[in-house]
Design a protein around this motif. Structure first.
Motif, PDB file in Angstrom:
ATOM      1  N   ILE A  81      -5.799  -3.046 -10.205  1.00  0.00           N
ATOM      2  CA  ILE A  81      -6.543  -2.117 -10.664  1.00  0.00           C
ATOM      3  C   ILE A  81      -6.865  -1.087  -9.868  1.00  0.00           C
ATOM      4  O   ILE A  81      -7.801  -1.426  -8.715  1.00  0.00           O
ATOM      5  N   ARG A 112      -3.122   4.711 -19.825  1.00  0.00           N
ATOM      6  CA  ARG A 112      -3.191   4.394 -18.495  1.00  0.00           C
ATOM      7  C   ARG A 112      -2.107   4.733 -17.637  1.00  0.00           C
ATOM      8  O   ARG A 112      -0.838   5.200 -18.164  1.00  0.00           O
ATOM      9  N   TYR A 114       0.472   3.776 -15.155  1.00  0.00           N
ATOM     10  CA  TYR A 114       0.986   2.396 -14.905  1.00  0.00           C
ATOM     11  C   TYR A 114       2.311   2.258 -14.361  1.00  0.00           C
ATOM     12  O   TYR A 114       3.327   3.137 -14.807  1.00  0.00           O
ATOM     13  N   ASP A 128      -2.034  -0.212 -11.996  1.00  0.00           N
ATOM     14  CA  ASP A 128      -2.895   0.261 -13.272  1.00  0.00           C
ATOM     15  C   ASP A 128      -3.853   1.201 -12.681  1.00  0.00           C
ATOM     16  O   ASP A 128      -4.918   0.820 -12.164  1.00  0.00           O
ATOM     17  N   LEU A 130      -6.758   4.376 -14.451  1.00  0.00           N
ATOM     18  CA  LEU A 130      -7.268   5.147 -15.726  1.00  0.00           C
ATOM     19  C   LEU A 130      -7.722   6.273 -15.267  1.00  0.00           C
ATOM     20  O   LEU A 130      -8.593   6.619 -14.471  1.00  0.00           O
TER      21      LEU A 130
END
Length: 131
Positions: A81, A112, A114, A128, A130
């Motif tokens: 993340i 997202r 990704y 990933d 955001l």
């Protein structure tokens, strides 16, 4: 309780960990070799290979070793993340070197940024972010 992955290689563990260090993921904090300090070896080919390693970085921990009976990695993936798009792009390119991109980095329908890849050592990674 903490969950950490354990990666099994046949003979490329040290090369893989050096690669992950070069990618900026962290560093080896513990390394023991087959045959050192009375540690038994399954075969002469395993002598000096990694029996156990601990790899740590910021918010990252996994273990790894070489095993004569290791099976190809499948059914599991590391997901990272990420904090920003720039670092996501840079790390994805580094990890993909010599590997296989299975999902190019892009904005996904679920909102997202990704991408997914299998690195040159057979380890699957998902990055990933955001936005």
């Amino acid at each position: 309780m903490q969950l950490a992955n354990y990666l099994f290689f046949t003979t490329q563990c040290e090369d893989a960990l050096a690669f992950y260090t070069e990618c900026g993921l962290g560093r080896i904090t513990t390394l023991m070799r087959h045959g050192d300090h009375g540690i038994p070896i399954a075969s002469e080919a395993m002598k000096g290979k990694v029996m156990h390693a601990r790899f740590e970085g910021p918010e990252l921990l996994f273990f790894a070793s070489d095993n004569h009976d290791a099976e190809p990695m499948r059914g599991s993936s590391h997901i990272l993340i990420m904090a920003d798009r720039h670092s996501t792009d840079g790390l994805f390119v580094k990890l993909a070197a010599g590997g296989n991109v299975t999902t190019p980095l892009a904005m996904q329908p679920w909102g997202r940024y990704y991408g997914k890849l299998t690195d040159q050592f057979g380890v699957q990674w998902m990055l990933d972010f955001l936005p």
